[in-house]
Design an enzyme around this catalytic site. Structure first.
Site, PDB file in Angstrom:
ATOM      1  N   LYS A  55      77.583  66.294  -3.531  1.00 30.74           N
ATOM      2  CA  LYS A  55      78.466  65.228  -3.079  1.00 30.74           C
ATOM      3  C   LYS A  55      78.219  64.980  -1.599  1.00 30.74           C
ATOM      4  O   LYS A  55      78.391  65.871  -0.773  1.00 30.74           O
ATOM      5  CB  LYS A  55      79.926  65.632  -3.320  1.00 30.74           C
ATOM      6  CG  LYS A  55      80.917  64.583  -2.865  1.00 30.74           C
ATOM      7  CD  LYS A  55      82.325  64.944  -3.277  1.00 30.74           C
ATOM      8  CE  LYS A  55      83.320  63.940  -2.776  1.00 30.74           C
ATOM      9  NZ  LYS A  55      84.689  64.289  -3.142  1.00 30.74           N
ATOM     10  N   LYS A  78      76.623  62.385  -6.408  1.00 25.99           N
ATOM     11  CA  LYS A  78      77.551  61.339  -5.980  1.00 25.99           C
ATOM     12  C   LYS A  78      77.342  61.011  -4.518  1.00 25.99           C
ATOM     13  O   LYS A  78      77.257  61.937  -3.728  1.00 25.99           O
ATOM     14  CB  LYS A  78      78.963  61.880  -6.209  1.00 25.99           C
ATOM     15  CG  LYS A  78      80.070  61.029  -5.684  1.00 25.99           C
ATOM     16  CD  LYS A  78      81.380  61.725  -5.897  1.00 25.99           C
ATOM     17  CE  LYS A  78      82.473  60.897  -5.299  1.00 25.99           C
ATOM     18  NZ  LYS A  78      83.719  61.574  -5.291  1.00 25.99           N
TER      19      LYS A  78
END
Ligand code: PBG
Length: 327
Positions: free
Chosen positions: A195, A248
């Site tokens: 992330k 992500k």
């Protein structure tokens, strides 16, 4: 062998030919739809920066999930907007809070629906960070216990999968051992292993009310310039017990999705995040792009890059369009 013997256009002449040799198939089965749960009844508040996405009360969430199932979407991921926030994010692991209620209501109404929960503290802390604060620092090790309690409360409410998104080191191991100790060894962990500290989360922070009150998340989320570190994060999370991993955001990180896919043997999900959604929506509303074609192209691209699963605010639209195309 070159032209004129070789003419790649021969296989592009008709839709039947193109579809016969198509390498990537986008399927509704691979899509996960994010939902924002808020208190109240019959609440469906729009989010200015995310047209078509709403903060919904539990009754509306249940209705929405029914619609998803009807479209063939098998899974949703839930984010909570709690009634209160404090320094320790207590509402994240409050069994009576709205997220836990929504999970229970969804599983009661639709036992077959896959209910995933986002495990994090940022929506629940008064300072908006994903962990406990000490001075200017987001503490790692003391946060692990709170994340574990959060994941446990979600499992107790009936969650099928928990998805930690906080980026603290060691949280997968901590959550795994807490779940196992309490009889939830069958509940998979979908880890946000990779992330990035991204500006593409802007609209989500409006939607979830999770803007950090000071500083930013760069001391725990990844530097957008790094890819080797993505492999290290994935390897570590899998070693700690992650069953699936998330990359992500998605669109500016297609190379990362590919690298993670090639270097692991667990299912890989990509999160097509809020900013990616809002940009497309804004351009479409201005008549600058063909929304349907652009969305399907983006989702196909994410899948082609290597994502097995795609978390996307476009899931319902895409499901409808895919259905139309089949008919
Ligand atoms: C953290 C979390 C975030 C998103 C999912 N989980 C926000 C953040 O890290 O600031 C972003 C999702 C999106 O932008 O669509 N709980």
């Amino acid at each position: 062998m070159y032209f004129p013997v070789n003419r790649p256009r021969r296989l592009r002449r008709t839709e039947a030919l193109r579809s016969m040799v198509r390498e990537t198939q986008l399927s509704v089965r691979n899509l996960i739809y994010p939902l924002f749960v808020t208190h109240g009844e019959r609440v469906k508040d729009s989010i200015a920066s995310m047209p078509g996405v709403y903060q919904m009360s539990v009754d509306e969430i249940v209705r929405e999930a029914g619609e998803c199932l009807g479209l063939g979407i098998a899974a949703v991921i839930l984010f909570g907007l709690p009634a209160y926030k404090d320094e320790k994010g207590s509402s994240a692991y409050d069994q009576e809070e709205v997220l836990q209620q929504a999970v229970a209501a969804l599983k009661r109404a639709y036992p077959e629906l896959i209910v995933i929960t986002d495990v994090c503290l940022c929506e629940y802390t008064s300072h908006g960070h994903c962990g406990l604060i000490s001075g200017d620092d987001v503490e790692n090790d003391t946060t692990l216990n709170l994340l574990s309690r959060t994941a446990l409360s979600h499992a107790r409410a009936g969650a099928d999968i928990v998805a930690p998104s906080d980026m603290m080191d060691g949280r997968v191991e901590a959550i795994r051992s807490t779940l196992d100790e309490h009889g939830f060894s069958h509940i998979p962990i979908l880890s946000y292993a990779v992330k990035y500290a991204s500006a593409f989360y802007g609209p989500f922070r409006d939607a979830a009310g999770s803007v950090p009150q000071f500083g930013d998340r760069r001391s725990y989320q990844m530097d957008p310039a790094n890819i080797r570190e993505a492999l290290k994060e994935t390897e570590q999370d899998i070693a700690e017990g992650a069953d699936m991993v998330i990359v992500k955001p998605a669109m500016a990180y297609m190379d990362v999705i590919r690298a993670v896919k090639e270097n692991t043997n667990v299912p890989v999900a990509a999160y097509n995040v809020s900013g990616e959604y809002s940009m497309v929506k804004a351009a479409a509303q201005n008549g600058w792009i063909d929304e349907k074609r652009v969305v399907l192209e983006i989702l196909t691209g994410i899948k082609r890059a290597g994502a097995d699963l795609i978390i996307t605010y476009f899931a319902k639209d895409a499901a409808m369009w895919l259905k139309e195309e089949k008919q």
